[in-house]
Design a protein around this motif. Structure first.
Motif: not given
Length: 403
Positions: A336-343
């Motif tokens: 994940v290279n973006c803070f606003s994404s979720r896993v």
């Protein structure tokens, strides 16, 4: 001689030269040299299967890599749906073939897809026109019934804007005296606001010798709000390497992946999925169910790559072990290279306990009934996405392969 355009022959020759410089993969319990695997790979003869007069709607039968039967109802013809063998599409739909052929899976993508690119003989070609919701499930049946040979088919599915379709693929093999290589390629293109449900049920004949199942499948969600749903069931192959992938390159695109793999005896099932969130506001859902028995190995690999904002990925892997000698594992690779994404990731492995067996026994259930009860409960979340006539056969095949 096959009636193919010159550009396709050049494409095959280019794949051949690429393949000569490639190395056969040696990971995951295998070390076979497929360059000496079978002398029949280049000079494949055309065999045909006798077909009965039974009416089968909207189905293509591919026997030993050659399409021998295809039925398309008048209703689908009126809607403009193109459903034909790949060899026929090369002659009747050259524009689509030239435009999309090798664009999702290139001729030098990997070792086995390159092998397929140089020797494939036939396959299935599907085009759903714009603003069409296909009213029936399009089906293809692949059959391997030759000794010490291989099958190399290609499948092309294209959904134009605001269309919807369901496609079902069934695979089977007869009795073989040695290992049989199955190296297929599937290319899918889903355009604006379209949705495809792609279901696969592979029931290969098990044993010490059988099918080596190495398949490359990839879907490209090329425009906004496109969606691809994968549903796959793997039973019986000696070795399986299969990782359907989804490339979400448009905003609002989605993918769902549902997998059920059953391994018995000394089988090695190595499956999984790859998801690339290339654009923002994309979503993915992965649900895997595995059942391992005997001395088998059952591996599920997940590769999720998120490079944009506001993306979400949910991964759940559940495994059921039936013996002490089998092995089950999940191998996630999440970037994940973006803070606003979720896993979200969850992996649960369980096994059959003596307490469960004793409880079912005191309730009057036999050993097979207990097995059926536990397995059905474990795999229900996958089977409910399949037609009822298919889902009812899965657990029966599990018992037959272990009987």
């Amino acid at each position: 001689m096959r009636r193919e355009p010159k550009w396709m022959l050049d494409w095959r020759i280019n794949a051949f030269y690429c393949w000569l410089f490639m190395c056969c993969p040696v990971w995951s319990k295998i070390g076979l040299n497929y360059k000496r695997f079978n002398k029949e790979l280049i000079n494949m003869d055309v065999n045909y299967m006798e077909t009965t007069n039974k009416h089968v709607s909207d189905i293509d039968v591919v026997y030993n890599s050659n399409s021998i039967y295809l039925s398309l109802t008048k209703e689908l013809k009126k809607l403009g749906v193109q459903f034909m063998s790949l060899s026929m599409a090369t002659l009747l739909s050259p524009v689509y073939i030239r435009r999309y052929f090798g664009k999702v899976v290139s001729s030098n993508d990997n070792y086995f897809s390159t092998l397929n690119s140089m020797v494939f003989t036939d396959g299935t070609f599907v085009v759903i026109p714009k603003n069409i919701r296909n009213p029936v499930v399009l089906s293809t049946y692949f059959k391997i019934n030759r000794k010490s040979s291989g099958q190399f088919e290609r499948t092309f599915i294209i959904l134009e804007d605001q269309s919807c379709a369901s496609y079902f693929e069934g695979c089977n093999s007869g009795v073989v005296s040695g290992n049989v290589l199955h190296a297929a390629v599937v290319e899918i293109t889903v355009r604006n606001s379209s949705c495809l449900r792609y279901s696969t049920f592979q029931n290969w004949l098990g044993g010490k010798k059988g099918v080596l199942n190495f398949v490359t499948k990839r879907a490209l969600c090329s425009e906004r709000y496109s969606k691809i749903i994968w549903i796959q069931i793997e039973i019986g192959a000696v070795i399986t390497w299969k990782y359907p992938s989804s490339v979400l390159i448009a905003k609002g695109s989605n993918t769902e992946f549902y997998s059920l793999s059953i391994s018995n005896s000394n089988q090695c099932v190595d499956t999984g999925t790859k998801i690339y969130h290339v654009s923002s506001n994309t979503n993915s859902t992965v649900l895997s169910k595995s059942v391992a028995y005997g001395l088998s190995t059952n591996i599920f690999r997940i590769n999720v790559n998120i490079g944009q904002e506001n993306c979400k990925s949910v991964v759940k892997c559940n495994s059921l072990l039936w013996s002490k000698q089998c092995m089950v594992c999940s191998l996630p690779t999440i970037e994940v290279n973006c803070f606003s994404s979720r896993v979200e990731y969850e992996s649960v492995s369980s096994y059959i306990t003596k307490m469960q067996l004793d409880y079912c026994k005191c309730r009057g259930l036999s050993g097979n009934d207990t097995l059926r009860l536990i397995v059905n409960g474990h795999v229900y979340d996958i089977l409910r996405y399949l037609p009822i006539e298919i889902s009812s056969e899965v657990t029966n095949l599990f018992f037959n392969n272990n009987g």
